[in-house]
Motif scaffolding. Structure first.
Motif, mmCIF file in Angstrom:
data_model
loop_
_atom_site.group_PDB
_atom_site.id
_atom_site.type_symbol
_atom_site.label_atom_id
_atom_site.label_comp_id
_atom_site.label_asym_id
_atom_site.label_seq_id
_atom_site.Cartn_x
_atom_site.Cartn_y
_atom_site.Cartn_z
ATOM 1 N N LYS A 1 0.853 -1.201 0.000
ATOM 2 C CA LYS A 1 0.000 0.000 0.000
ATOM 3 C C LYS A 1 0.881 1.241 0.000
ATOM 4 O O LYS A 1 1.899 1.300 0.696
ATOM 5 C CB LYS A 1 -0.894 0.048 1.238
ATOM 6 N N LYS A 2 0.427 2.217 -0.783
ATOM 7 C CA LYS A 2 1.171 3.487 -0.837
ATOM 8 C C LYS A 2 0.197 4.592 -1.250
ATOM 9 O O LYS A 2 -0.638 4.392 -2.129
ATOM 10 C CB LYS A 2 2.309 3.396 -1.853
ATOM 11 N N THR A 3 0.338 5.751 -0.617
ATOM 12 C CA THR A 3 -0.446 6.924 -1.004
ATOM 13 C C THR A 3 0.438 7.824 -1.854
ATOM 14 O O THR A 3 1.597 8.078 -1.519
ATOM 15 C CB THR A 3 -0.957 7.674 0.240
ATOM 16 N N VAL A 4 -0.129 8.288 -2.967
ATOM 17 C CA VAL A 4 0.609 9.078 -3.943
ATOM 18 C C VAL A 4 -0.191 10.342 -4.260
ATOM 19 O O VAL A 4 -1.407 10.280 -4.441
ATOM 20 C CB VAL A 4 0.828 8.267 -5.246
ATOM 21 N N SER A 5 0.487 11.466 -4.349
ATOM 22 C CA SER A 5 -0.142 12.724 -4.764
ATOM 23 C C SER A 5 -0.076 12.827 -6.281
ATOM 24 O O SER A 5 0.999 12.715 -6.870
ATOM 25 C CB SER A 5 0.573 13.921 -4.141
ATOM 26 N N VAL A 6 -1.223 13.045 -6.897
ATOM 27 C CA VAL A 6 -1.293 13.159 -8.354
ATOM 28 C C VAL A 6 -1.383 14.646 -8.712
ATOM 29 O O VAL A 6 -2.256 15.354 -8.209
ATOM 30 C CB VAL A 6 -2.520 12.396 -8.907
ATOM 31 N N PRO A 7 -0.491 15.127 -9.571
ATOM 32 C CA PRO A 7 -0.474 16.560 -9.904
ATOM 33 C C PRO A 7 -1.763 17.023 -10.597
ATOM 34 O O PRO A 7 -2.347 16.288 -11.390
ATOM 35 C CB PRO A 7 0.713 16.691 -10.865
ATOM 36 N N LYS A 8 -2.161 18.269 -10.304
ATOM 37 C CA LYS A 8 -3.317 18.867 -10.982
ATOM 38 C C LYS A 8 -3.083 18.967 -12.482
ATOM 39 O O LYS A 8 -4.024 18.918 -13.270
ATOM 40 C CB LYS A 8 -3.585 20.277 -10.439
ATOM 41 N N THR A 9 -1.823 19.110 -12.871
ATOM 42 C CA THR A 9 -1.487 19.276 -14.293
ATOM 43 C C THR A 9 -1.821 18.039 -15.123
ATOM 44 O O THR A 9 -1.773 18.088 -16.342
ATOM 45 C CB THR A 9 0.006 19.613 -14.465
ATOM 46 N N TRP A 10 -2.154 16.926 -14.470
ATOM 47 C CA TRP A 10 -2.522 15.710 -15.192
ATOM 48 C C TRP A 10 -3.994 15.700 -15.601
ATOM 49 O O TRP A 10 -4.471 14.738 -16.164
ATOM 50 C CB TRP A 10 -2.195 14.476 -14.358
ATOM 51 N N LYS A 11 -4.707 16.790 -15.314
ATOM 52 C CA LYS A 11 -6.120 16.893 -15.701
ATOM 53 C C LYS A 11 -6.238 16.740 -17.220
ATOM 54 O O LYS A 11 -5.410 17.255 -17.970
ATOM 55 C CB LYS A 11 -6.677 18.244 -15.256
ATOM 56 N N ASP A 12 -7.252 16.014 -17.651
ATOM 57 C CA ASP A 12 -7.539 15.762 -19.077
ATOM 58 C C ASP A 12 -6.451 14.937 -19.761
ATOM 59 O O ASP A 12 -6.313 14.982 -20.983
ATOM 60 C CB ASP A 12 -7.766 17.080 -19.834
ATOM 61 N N GLN A 13 -5.656 14.214 -18.982
ATOM 62 C CA GLN A 13 -4.635 13.332 -19.535
ATOM 63 C C GLN A 13 -4.997 11.885 -19.220
ATOM 64 O O GLN A 13 -5.652 11.615 -18.216
ATOM 65 C CB GLN A 13 -3.262 13.640 -18.917
ATOM 66 N N LYS A 14 -4.566 10.968 -20.059
ATOM 67 C CA LYS A 14 -4.704 9.550 -19.732
ATOM 68 C C LYS A 14 -3.597 9.190 -18.750
ATOM 69 O O LYS A 14 -2.446 9.566 -18.947
ATOM 70 C CB LYS A 14 -4.599 8.677 -20.978
ATOM 71 N N ILE A 15 -3.967 8.457 -17.705
ATOM 72 C CA ILE A 15 -3.012 8.107 -16.658
ATOM 73 C C ILE A 15 -2.857 6.596 -16.627
ATOM 74 O O ILE A 15 -3.849 5.860 -16.640
ATOM 75 C CB ILE A 15 -3.491 8.638 -15.289
#
Length: 190
Positions: free
Chosen positions: A111-125
């Motif tokens: 288990k790990k918690t990761v912060s996802v950048p706002k700049t990834w909005k509208d991108q495929k992840i």
């Protein structure tokens, strides 16, 4: 004469196959080299699951604490954290057998918690995992990412866009099962 023609055709086919493999590898490398990424290397929460109860008890639920480690026979350093990349046996998880000091075959939960950048909005992840041995199931914020990953050779990638809101933290849970299931994966000894 036929032998000479056969050699030329074989050589041309081999050149065509080698060119395709090179171009395919270059295209993949080109795509991955230009992607923004977050390294998932480092410290993860970890627990072994010798009784295979993790899925039934829903260890994958967001915020669910993994069981306390170490279990009896494990190294004192097998404290419920693990370094990735790395082997759980090499990090003290498992008990001694006739060949090595720590050996565990079965399910291990990460288990790990990761912060996802706002700049990834509208991108495929995408989530990319390399070096699983043998099977892996993945949950993001308690929701399962399908399908299960099978096989310890190569890398596995799953699109996880629908599970993630850029600008927010996500909890990734991965259950790796090292016990071979011959009906699915017949790579004996791999």
């Amino acid at each position: 004469m036929y032998k000479n023609i056969l050699h030329k055709v074989t050589a041309l086919l081999l050149m065509a196959v080698c060119f395709f493999l090179t171009v395919s590898d270059f295209a993949v490398m080109g795509n991955t080299a230009t992607r923004d990424s977050i390294s998932l290397d480092g410290t993860w929460k970890f627990a072994t699951d010798p009784n295979s109860v993790g899925e039934t008890e829903e260890w994958f639920k967001q915020g669910y604490p993994l069981p306390k480690m170490p279990l009896e026979g494990y190294a004192k350093t097998a404290d419920g954290t693990i370094q990735v990349p790395g082997s759980w046996d090499a990090q003290g998880y498992g008990t001694e057998n006739e060949k090595i000091k720590h050996c565990y075959t079965g399910k291990g939960w990460y288990k790990k918690t990761v912060s996802v950048p706002k700049t990834w909005k509208d991108q495929k992840i995408f989530l990319r995992i390399i070096g699983i041995a043998r099977y892996a199931k993945i949950w993001i914020n308690g929701l399962q990412v399908e399908p299960e990953m099978i096989g310890c050779l190569g890398q596995h990638e799953r699109e996880v866009t629908k599970f993630i809101t850029p600008g927010q933290d996500v909890e990734i849970t991965i259950c790796v099962d090292s016990k071979q299931r011959y009906e699915i994966d017949a790579l004996f000894g791999a």
